[in-house]
Every structure is written in C-alpha cells, then in structure tokens.
Design a protein around this motif. Structure first.
Motif, PDB file in Angstrom:
ATOM      1  N   MET A 322       0.823  -1.206   0.000  1.00 19.73           N
ATOM      2  CA  MET A 322       0.000   0.000   0.000  1.00 19.73           C
ATOM      3  C   MET A 322       0.857   1.256   0.000  1.00 19.73           C
ATOM      4  N   VAL A 323       0.449   2.209  -0.823  1.00 20.62           N
ATOM      5  CA  VAL A 323       0.927   3.588  -0.722  1.00 20.62           C
ATOM      6  C   VAL A 323      -0.203   4.372  -0.072  1.00 20.62           C
ATOM      7  N   VAL A 324       0.067   4.967   1.096  1.00 18.80           N
ATOM      8  CA  VAL A 324      -0.965   5.701   1.824  1.00 18.80           C
ATOM      9  C   VAL A 324      -0.533   7.155   1.917  1.00 18.80           C
ATOM     10  N   ILE A 325      -1.443   8.076   1.580  1.00 26.30           N
ATOM     11  CA  ILE A 325      -1.068   9.480   1.456  1.00 26.30           C
ATOM     12  C   ILE A 325      -2.031  10.379   2.219  1.00 26.30           C
ATOM     13  N   CYS A 326      -1.470  11.409   2.858  1.00 25.87           N
ATOM     14  CA  CYS A 326      -2.283  12.326   3.659  1.00 25.87           C
ATOM     15  C   CYS A 326      -2.119  13.782   3.245  1.00 25.87           C
ATOM     16  N   ALA A 327      -1.310  14.059   2.229  1.00 27.03           N
ATOM     17  CA  ALA A 327      -1.066  15.455   1.842  1.00 27.03           C
ATOM     18  C   ALA A 327      -0.453  15.496   0.445  1.00 27.03           C
ATOM     19  N   GLY A 328      -0.156  16.718  -0.012  1.00 30.54           N
ATOM     20  CA  GLY A 328       0.498  16.909  -1.300  1.00 30.54           C
ATOM     21  C   GLY A 328       1.397  18.121  -1.225  1.00 30.54           C
ATOM     22  N   THR A 329       2.404  18.064  -0.368  1.00 28.71           N
ATOM     23  CA  THR A 329       3.213  19.243  -0.104  1.00 28.71           C
ATOM     24  C   THR A 329       4.047  19.686  -1.305  1.00 28.71           C
ATOM     25  N   SER A 330       4.305  18.781  -2.254  1.00 27.24           N
ATOM     26  CA  SER A 330       5.041  19.176  -3.461  1.00 27.24           C
ATOM     27  C   SER A 330       4.103  19.418  -4.637  1.00 27.24           C
ATOM     28  N   GLY A 331       2.810  19.253  -4.431  1.00 30.42           N
ATOM     29  CA  GLY A 331       1.837  19.457  -5.497  1.00 30.42           C
ATOM     30  C   GLY A 331       0.779  18.370  -5.503  1.00 30.42           C
TER      31      GLY A 331
END
Length: 420
Positions: A322-331
C-alpha cells in the motif's frame, strides 16, 4: 467574583472557570494575506461561548502546522471567505490545530471532561447528528468533517480555544505544555496511516518507506512503525538530517538529493524520457535494499509529498502493498502508472487525520513513552507568524514546533490555578 477582569494578560490566570469577556489572539485577516510573518497579528477579541457539546480550553501552548501557512497565504483556499459563505460572521481567522491546556468551561451536555482537566486537543470536528455518521460512516469521511483551527475558527493561537467535547484527551503528565502541544495532529495522522487500513497495516519485521523522515509526520511515523514492530526506512532532503532519523529508530536513511528523477511521470510513449525515469526509480529501489540490508520492497509507503514522489512510491511498494497518502506538499497533480496498481494488486489509499479511537491510541503511545513529541523550536506568542514563516521556507529544525500561549516559560508540566 474575586479577581474578575474583562481581559487578562498572557499568563495571568483568571480564577478557575471564570471566563473573561475578551482574550488576546494571533489573528489572520484578509487584508494581511501573504507571508506568514506579516499575516498574523495579536489583537483583542471576544471570547467564544461554548455550545451544549463544546468545551472552552485555556490554552497553555499551541503547535505549528503547515495548514496555517496556507491560511496565512490565503491560498489555495481563503478560509475566512469559505466560512462566511457558510454563514459565519467573523471576518478573521484564529488558527492553530494543536494545543495543550486546561478545560475552563463546558457545555451542558459535556460528560467526558470537567473544568480543571489538563488536556491535549485533536483537530477534527464533525456533526455528531449528521445523517452519514448516524448511518455508520467513518466520521473522518463524513461530509461534515472539518479541521479545527483551519477550516473551523477558534483555534489554539489564542488564550482560549473552542472545541467539541470529543477533541479532548488527557495530557500526558510527564510532558511540558509545549511538548504536549506538538504531537497530536501529526501523530494521529501517522497512526491512522500505519494502523488504520487493514489488512495493510504495519506488521512485525516488515519494511516501511517513510518520506520526510525528519519532519513532523515522518518523526511520528518512524516511532510508530518501530512500536508496531516494523522496520522504518526514512527519506530526507538534507544529509544533516540522517543522524536525527537514525536516533529516532530508523533502520536506514536515504537522501533523495542523490537522485534526480522526481516529478511527474513521463509519458510511456516517450521511450527515452520514460527510460531515464525508470533508471532513476530502479536506482532508488537499489538504495532502499542497501540501507535495509535485504532485497525486500516496502509493504507500506508513507506518503505526503505527492506530485514529486508518487510515481516512485507506486513503483516501490511490494505486490499487494500500500501507498498511503495524507497530503500533497510538493503538489496535487500526481501521476500513477496504473499497470503497477492492477497487475501487482497494489493499493493507493488516501488518509485524513484520525478518529477518536485512533487519537486515543496515539495519545496512549505518547503517555507510555513509546512515541516522543520530537519538539524542536519553541516560539513566544508574538512570533506565531515567524514560526509559520520558518515552516513556509523549510528552514525549521527537524521535528515539531510549538508556541507558548499562556505558559510563560518552557519546561512547565503543570500550573497552580487560583480558585474563588
């Protein structure tokens, strides 16, 4: 009432439970949108009144998070205008989504805390009577859920904060006010990412790739992974942050500046560009094996940079991982090679903060000493803007920052409160 005043200076304690008419708050107003150091200004405003299920907290210290960098800039969302469109009357924003403090007043229906309790605060708010919640939906996925101190007003950059009752958790007694104010937002977010998406949770002996290992989220993720028996491998952008991650318990650390394939995925029809990207991604994978000490892929990739790193993260995750993500600080515009998702049964999971049980579990880890708040820099109340400016310019020290509000010095774990 003895000691009654309309407003109290910072650190000047009212009698327990006495609510003055006004308070000092570090405010953002629309005409000041821009660099955080200029957007925040201390002003006197009226103290909010708690509703039936709400709690007024005397704030001892507050935490700095990137969401109020966005609030200061006025983009990508003008949070003041957004609230006014929904009926709010305030023309200002009181930010701050982390805090430690003392329960000062409670609404008529509040049962879980009482006046005088020492608490830390979580940042998610929702309508407990919302139809989707009543129907059993995860509260974090409710259409009513918002982030206190960002999407909702009356955050922790003020002498008094207004929260819903379920946002209050016991302050770990051993922690200073400033340390207690620094961990809940990033810690609970990391806990949900690593423990909340069964069956893809951290398991003993399995490697986890953690982006931004020296930042607020990453420092929590390293420690939580260790506490759950996993093997944390951190990624940093500066060589001087390698040792910091190792001291926190990372098995190994990768400096992402050794690679240059970051950014959006090239079109697979452009054979040369795609080939160069694959070369960089494979080199990164080899480095992961090297620092891990085994030819194994991460079962979980802990993501938050987004646009710059998602293609590599999807490539790196093991089959069924799994790739789990909570933000997009680089875009926010991230590319995914879908072949890796469907042919290798990988999971790409969004994750947003945490529910009450997950906050409580993280708080217990901190209370037991399994997770340290990783407090770095502490600012005085008149430098709320400077703390966010440092975060905006990425020149802050590793770990988490805090701001003294009513606490007058660092290192205090409690305070004597006058009573009538």
């Amino acid at each position: 009432m003895a000691g009654e005043k309309a407003i109290y200076e910072l650190g000047e304690l009212p009698p327990l439970g006495y609510v003055p008419k006004q308070m000092y708050a570090s405010l953002i107003r629309p005409e000041r949108f821009g660099d955080p150091r200029d957007a925040f200004k201390v002003e006197a405003i009226d103290v909010p009144t708690p509703g039936p299920r709400q709690v007024l907290v005397y704030v001892m210290a507050a935490g700095t998070n990137f969401n109020n960098v966005w609030a200061a800039l006025g983009r990508p969302v003008n949070v003041i205008n957004a609230r006014q469109r929904q009926g709010a009357t305030e023309d200002f924003h009181v930010g701050g989504s982390d805090a430690s403090g003392i329960v000062w007043a409670t609404g008529s229906e509040v049962k879980n805390v009482k006046v005088g309790d020492r608490v830390v605060l979580s940042c998610a708010m929702w309508d407990e009577d919302a139809p989707d919640i009543k129907a059993g939906r995860d509260v974090i996925a409710s259409s009513t859920t918002k982030v206190w101190g960002y999407e909702e007003n009356w955050g922790s950059f003020a002498q008094f904060a207004l929260v819903d009752h379920y946002q209050c958790f016991p302050k770990p007694e051993r922690l200073s006010w400033e340390a207690a104010a620094a961990y809940m937002l990033v810690g609970a977010t990391a806990y949900r990412m690593l423990a909340g998406w069964a069956p893809n949770t951290v398991k003993p002996g399995e490697p986890v790739l953690i982006w931004g290992g020296a930042g607020g989220l990453g420092t929590m993720a390293i420690q939580i992974t260790n506490a759950m028996g996993g093997i944390p491998i951190a990624v940093v952008s500066e060589q001087n942050r390698v040792e910091y991650c190792l001291q926190l318990g990372a098995k190994g650390v990768i400096n992402r500046k050794e690679f240059n394939h970051w950014g959006r995925l090239p079109d697979i029809d452009d054979a040369d560009a795609f080939g160069e990207w694959m070369k960089g991604a494979r080199a990164f994978g080899s480095k992961f094996w090297e620092v891990l000490g085994a030819r194994r892929s991460p079962t979980i990739v802990f993501e938050h940079p987004g646009e710059a790193t998602i293609p590599t993260s999807i490539f790196m995750a093991e089959n069924g991982g799994m790739v789990v993500i909570c933000a997009g600080t680089s875009g926010y515009n991230a590319d995914v090679d879908l072949r890796y998702l469907w042919m290798r049964s990988k999971r790409f999971q969004g994750s947003h903060f945490a529910d009450v049980e997950q906050c409580a579990a993280l708080n217990q880890m901190v209370a037991e000493g399994k997770v340290d708040p990783c407090l770095s820099t502490v600012y005085p109340f008149d430098q709320v803007g400077e703390s966010h400016q440092a975060m905006y310019e990425n020149r802050h020290a590793p770990g988490n920052m805090a701001i003294l509000v009513n606490a007058m010095r660092t290192g205090q774990t409690d305070i004597d409160i006058p009573r009538n």
